[in-house]
Design an enzyme around this catalytic site. Structure first.
Site, PDB file in Angstrom:
ATOM      1  N   SER A 102       0.924  -1.534   0.277  1.00  0.00           N
ATOM      2  CA  SER A 102       0.333  -0.251  -0.096  1.00  0.00           C
ATOM      3  C   SER A 102       1.173   1.791  -0.149  1.00  0.00           C
ATOM      4  O   SER A 102       1.793   1.137  -0.414  1.00  0.00           O
ATOM      5  CB  SER A 102      -1.322   0.335   0.695  1.00  0.00           C
ATOM      6  OG  SER A 102      -1.534   1.126   1.350  1.00  0.00           O
ATOM      7  N   ASP A 241      -2.250   6.141  -3.367  1.00  0.00           N
ATOM      8  CA  ASP A 241      -1.634   6.036  -2.961  1.00  0.00           C
ATOM      9  C   ASP A 241      -0.426   4.755  -4.338  1.00  0.00           C
ATOM     10  O   ASP A 241      -1.182   4.686  -4.921  1.00  0.00           O
ATOM     11  CB  ASP A 241      -1.885   5.535  -1.531  1.00  0.00           C
ATOM     12  CG  ASP A 241      -2.928   4.269  -1.693  1.00  0.00           C
ATOM     13  OD1 ASP A 241      -3.983   4.191  -2.764  1.00  0.00           O
ATOM     14  OD2 ASP A 241      -2.422   3.317  -0.667  1.00  0.00           O
ATOM     15  N   ASP A 243      -0.851   1.469  -4.147  1.00  0.00           N
ATOM     16  CA  ASP A 243      -1.582   0.656  -4.614  1.00  0.00           C
ATOM     17  C   ASP A 243      -3.398   0.774  -4.830  1.00  0.00           C
ATOM     18  O   ASP A 243      -4.281   0.475  -5.425  1.00  0.00           O
ATOM     19  CB  ASP A 243      -2.139  -0.715  -3.220  1.00  0.00           C
ATOM     20  CG  ASP A 243      -2.842  -0.473  -2.683  1.00  0.00           C
ATOM     21  OD1 ASP A 243      -3.190   0.905  -1.743  1.00  0.00           O
ATOM     22  OD2 ASP A 243      -3.644  -1.396  -1.619  1.00  0.00           O
ATOM     23  N   ASP A 245      -5.610   1.587  -3.382  1.00  0.00           N
ATOM     24  CA  ASP A 245      -7.016   2.158  -2.785  1.00  0.00           C
ATOM     25  C   ASP A 245      -7.262   3.413  -2.041  1.00  0.00           C
ATOM     26  O   ASP A 245      -8.573   3.423  -1.204  1.00  0.00           O
ATOM     27  CB  ASP A 245      -7.109   0.805  -1.857  1.00  0.00           C
ATOM     28  CG  ASP A 245      -6.312   0.619  -0.793  1.00  0.00           C
ATOM     29  OD1 ASP A 245      -5.346   2.050  -0.436  1.00  0.00           O
ATOM     30  OD2 ASP A 245      -6.271  -0.460  -0.087  1.00  0.00           O
TER      31      ASP A 245
END
Length: 445
Positions: A102, A241, A243, A245
Site C-alpha cells: 500500500s 497511494d 496500490d 485504494d
C-alpha cells in the site's frame, strides 16, 4: 489464536526479513490454494501486484506455491488492489491475491487475499490458512500441477468497469486534472480512465522504477501535487497511494481534501437522489466530529468502526450501507467495488464537479471540521494504558470534553506506539487534553 502471519490487512513486512520472504510467499500459495480447493473443477487464482522491485520475487514464489497444489494462475501485472478484487469475481476465480504494501516504502511488501466474491477474507478464513501454513503442504501428482499465464487485457477490463460508475450523460470535457499515481499500481489505468472520459490529464508519479513507489508523491506525500495543481492552473488534483485504494483530493487552490469531506460529498449527493442505503455512512473512530454533525443535520447517522478498512467494510455489510471509508482516504463504494477504490471515488468527485459547476474549493468544503489533534507516544514495553495514573488522566479528559468533543486513545497494531487523539470546539482545550495524556503515558511507560 495468536496470529503469526496475518495482520489487520493481510501479511505485511520488510522484504527478505521476518514473514515477508519468498519462502513464506510460496507457503502462503500452498496453504491458501489448499484452503480454496473445493470440488472437482479446475481451480484458478488471479495474482496482481504494484510496482515494487520485490513484486517479481513474491509473484514467482506465489505462483510456485499455487501451482504445486493444483491451482491454475492468472497474472495481471501491475494493477490497483480493487482491480484484483474485481477480476477475481468477474473471472470466476476461486481466490485473488494482491502483492502490495500500500502506502509503505518500497522496502516493504505484503500479500492481500480475496475470496471468490471479491471481498477480503474473513478472520475465520485467515485463521484456517494460518493453520495450514504450519503443516506440510499437500502437493498434487505431477499431472495435476497447475498452469500459469499472463493476461494482456486486465487493464482494459478494469478501466471499462470503473468508467461504468459514471452516469452515461457525464463527461469531463473542459476539466484540467492533475493525477498523481505515486509511481504505483495505478500509473497506467487511473490517468487513462480519466482521460477517456474527456478530461485534460496531467499525470505525475507515473514513472515507476521499482524503488520510487510512494517516494515524495502520492496521497501520503502531497507537496508535489499541491504545487503542480497551482502551477498548471488545474481544476482539481487526484492523489492515489501505491496500490490505489486511497484517495486524497487537492482543490484548485492547492489545499488538501481528506476522506471525511469526500465521504460527506458523495453521501449527500446519493442521499439527495434517494440512492444512499443504510441511513448514513460508516467511518472509523478517527473521522472528524464535524462529519458526524453534518450527517446528523441531514437526518443521517455516522456509524464508527475500528481503524482499518476491513472493519469499515464489515460494519457496512452488517448494516446495509453503500458508503464507508476512512479519513486517510480509503473510500469504499459498495455499489461499484468490493474494497476501497481511490480511482472510482475520484470519478465520483469529478462527476459531482461537472454537475455542480462549482470550483473544487467550494464543492469539497462540505462541513467545517472541528479542531482535531493526534499525537503518538512511543514506549519500550509494558502496558502503559493500564496504569492507574493514566486511567485517571483519561477519565478527567473525557469529563472535560463531554458534550463538546471526543477522545480516542488506542495502541498501534503495527508498532509500540500509543495514539492519542482528541477533538472539540476549543482548539486550546484539545491541545491541553492531548498533551496531558501524552505526558501521563510517557511517565507510565
Amino acid at each position: 489464536m495468536s496470529r503469526k502471519f496475518f495482520g489487520t490487512d493481510g501479511i505485511r513486512g520488510r522484504t527478505n526479513e521476518g514473514v515477508m520472504t519468498a519462502a513464506t510467499a510460496m507457503r502462503v500459495g500452498q496453504a491458501a490454494g489448499t484452503h480454496f480447493l473445493r470440488g472437482g473443477h479446475r481451480h484458478r487464482v488471479v495474482i496482481g501486484k504494484d510496482t515494487r522491485l520485490s513484486g517479481y520475487m513474491m509473484e514467482s514464489a506465489l505462483v510456485a506455491g499455487f501451482t504445486s497444489v493444483g491451482m491454475d494462475v492468472i497474472m495481471t501485472g501491475p494493477l490497483p488492489t480493487p482491480a484484483i478484487a474485481l477480476l477475481t469475481r468477474e473471472m470466476r476465480a476461486d481466490l485473488g491475491v494482491m502483492i502490495s504494501a500500500s502506502h509503505n516504502p518500497y522496502e516493504d511488501n505484503g500479500i492481500k487475499l480475496f475470496g471468490p466474491d471479491g471481498f477480503k477474507l474473513s478472520d475465520e478464513a485467515e485463521a484456517s490458512i494460518e493453520l495450514l501454513l504450519e503443516q506440510e503442504p499437500l502437493l498434487v501428482r505431477a499431472d495435476k500441477i497447475g498452469r500459469a499465464r499472463r493476461i494482456e487485457d486486465a487493464r482494459g477490463r478494469y478501466i471499462h468497469a470503473i468508467k461504468q460508475s459514471v452516469a452515461s450523460d457525464i463527461r469531463f470535457d473542459g476539466l484540467k486534472v492533475v493525477v498523481d499515481c505515486a509511481n504505483g499500481a495505478a500509473y497506467q489505468v487511473a490517468p487513462s480512465a480519466i482521460w477517456e472520459l474527456g478530461a485534460d490529464v496531467i499525470a505525475m508519479g507515473v514513472e515507476p522504477d521499482g524503488t520510487n513507489i510512494n517516494r515524495d508523491v502520492g496521497s501520503t506525500s502531497l507537496d508535489a501535487i499541491k504545487a503542480r495543481v497551482v502551477e498548471e492552473g488545474a481544476d482539481i488534483g487526484i492523489a492515489l497511494d501505491g496500490d490505489a485504494d486511497r484517495l486524497i483530493v487537492i482543490d484548485e487552490k492547492g489545499r488538501a481534501v481528506d476522506g471525511d469531506q469526500i465521504m460527506a460529498l458523495i453521501a449527500s449527493r446519493l442521499h439527495a437522489r434517494g440512492d444512499l442505503t443504510g441511513g448514513g455512512v460508516v467511518a472509523t473512530v478517527m473521522s472528524n466530529l464535524g462529519l458526524e454533525r453534518y450527517l446528523q443535520s441531514l437526518g443521517l447517522t455516522l456509524e464508527r468502526a475500528k481503524v482499518g478498512d476491513r472493519y469499515v467494510l464489515e460494519k457496512m455489510k452488517q448494516g446495509g450501507f453503500n458508503i464507508g471509508g476512512e479519513q486517510s482516504g480509503h473510500m469504499i463504494l459498495l455499489d461499484h467495488a468490493t474494497t476501497g477504490d481511490g480511482t472510482v471515488a475520484a470519478l465520483r468527485v469529478l462527476a459531482s464537479l461537472v454537475r455542480s459547476g462549482k470550483p473544487a474549493s467550494e464543492l469539497l468544503h462540505v462541513f467545517d471540521p472541528v479542531p482535531q489533534l493526534l499525537k503518538n507516544v512511543r514506549y519500550s514495553g509494558g502496558k502503559p494504558l493500564e496504569a492507574d495514573s493514566v486511567k485517571a488522566v483519561i477519565a478527567q479528559a473525557e469529563k472535560e470534553l463531554e458534550g463538546t468533543g471526543r477522545l480516542v486513545i488506542r495502541p498501534s497494531g503495527t508498532e509500540p506506539v500509543i495514539r492519542v487523539m482528541a477533538e472539540g470546539d476549543d482548539a486550546a482545550q484539545v491541545e491541553r487534553v492531548v498533551d496531558r495524556i501524552c505526558d501521563a503515558v510517557k511517565d507510565a511507560a
